[in-house]
Design a protein around this motif. Structure first.
Motif, mmCIF file in Angstrom:
data_model
loop_
_atom_site.group_PDB
_atom_site.id
_atom_site.type_symbol
_atom_site.label_atom_id
_atom_site.label_comp_id
_atom_site.label_asym_id
_atom_site.label_seq_id
_atom_site.Cartn_x
_atom_site.Cartn_y
_atom_site.Cartn_z
ATOM 1 N N VAL A 12 0.857 -1.174 0.000
ATOM 2 C CA VAL A 12 0.000 0.000 0.000
ATOM 3 C C VAL A 12 0.896 1.227 0.000
ATOM 4 O O VAL A 12 1.805 1.341 0.808
ATOM 5 C CB VAL A 12 -0.923 0.013 1.239
ATOM 6 C CG1 VAL A 12 -1.751 1.276 1.279
ATOM 7 C CG2 VAL A 12 -1.805 -1.221 1.239
ATOM 8 N N PRO A 14 2.100 4.720 0.969
ATOM 9 C CA PRO A 14 1.850 5.439 2.229
ATOM 10 C C PRO A 14 0.850 6.579 2.101
ATOM 11 O O PRO A 14 0.090 6.842 3.024
ATOM 12 C CB PRO A 14 3.234 5.978 2.601
ATOM 13 C CG PRO A 14 4.197 5.093 1.898
ATOM 14 C CD PRO A 14 3.507 4.618 0.653
ATOM 15 N N ARG A 16 -1.770 6.668 0.401
ATOM 16 C CA ARG A 16 -3.127 6.133 0.241
ATOM 17 C C ARG A 16 -3.648 5.457 1.498
ATOM 18 O O ARG A 16 -4.779 5.020 1.533
ATOM 19 C CB ARG A 16 -3.163 5.132 -0.912
ATOM 20 C CG ARG A 16 -2.923 5.791 -2.237
ATOM 21 C CD ARG A 16 -3.085 4.815 -3.356
ATOM 22 N NE ARG A 16 -2.715 5.442 -4.598
ATOM 23 C CZ ARG A 16 -2.208 4.826 -5.622
ATOM 24 N NH1 ARG A 16 -2.009 3.535 -5.582
ATOM 25 N NH2 ARG A 16 -1.899 5.470 -6.715
ATOM 26 N N GLN A 17 -2.834 5.347 2.530
ATOM 27 C CA GLN A 17 -3.285 4.707 3.753
ATOM 28 C C GLN A 17 -4.336 5.574 4.420
ATOM 29 O O GLN A 17 -4.243 6.790 4.422
ATOM 30 C CB GLN A 17 -2.120 4.479 4.710
ATOM 31 C CG GLN A 17 -1.181 3.405 4.238
ATOM 32 C CD GLN A 17 -0.038 3.202 5.207
ATOM 33 O OE1 GLN A 17 0.230 4.040 6.050
ATOM 34 N NE2 GLN A 17 0.642 2.090 5.076
ATOM 35 N N GLN A 18 -5.347 4.932 4.959
ATOM 36 C CA GLN A 18 -6.434 5.628 5.631
ATOM 37 C C GLN A 18 -6.334 5.356 7.124
ATOM 38 O O GLN A 18 -6.196 4.218 7.539
ATOM 39 C CB GLN A 18 -7.782 5.130 5.113
ATOM 40 C CG GLN A 18 -8.079 5.498 3.693
ATOM 41 C CD GLN A 18 -8.442 6.967 3.567
ATOM 42 O OE1 GLN A 18 -9.045 7.553 4.453
ATOM 43 N NE2 GLN A 18 -8.059 7.556 2.461
ATOM 44 N N ARG A 19 -6.463 6.390 7.912
ATOM 45 C CA ARG A 19 -6.471 6.241 9.358
ATOM 46 C C ARG A 19 -7.914 6.057 9.797
ATOM 47 O O ARG A 19 -8.804 6.786 9.357
ATOM 48 C CB ARG A 19 -5.872 7.478 10.007
ATOM 49 C CG ARG A 19 -5.749 7.355 11.489
ATOM 50 C CD ARG A 19 -4.811 8.413 12.042
ATOM 51 N NE ARG A 19 -4.860 8.318 13.483
ATOM 52 C CZ ARG A 19 -5.391 9.233 14.271
ATOM 53 N NH1 ARG A 19 -5.876 10.345 13.767
ATOM 54 N NH2 ARG A 19 -5.424 9.056 15.563
#
Length: 85
Positions: A12, A14, A16-19
């Motif tokens: 993935v 970084p 585009r990572q969703q918190r």
């Protein structure tokens, strides 16, 4: 191309990572209480709900995407600036 030099296809990016925010963080960001936030869970997905829908993250746990909450806050802020919020 050599298979050992290829990047993994399941990585993935970084950016585009969703918190995922849990309830205490959502309450702190929005100023809403538990009842108002959880009421959004019971609105059908097709209905127009202002507040972002939660996502299931476990058998008895839900969270909200931080980007959805931030976008909702921004929409409210812009609406208030134009007298619609």
């Amino acid at each position: 191309m050599n298979p050992t030099t290829q990047s993994p296809t399941n990585s993935v990016h970084p950016a585009r990572q969703q918190r995922i925010l849990r309830l205490p963080e959502v309450k702190a960001k929005t100023g809403f209480g538990r009842s108002t936030i959880y009421a959004s869970i019971y609105i059908p997905r097709g209905a127009s709900s202002e507040f972002p829908h939660s996502i299931r993250i476990g058998a008895r746990a839900v969270g909200w995407l931080e980007s959805d909450i931030d976008q909702w806050i921004e929409t409210r802020r812009i609406g208030a600036a134009y007298g619609r919020g």
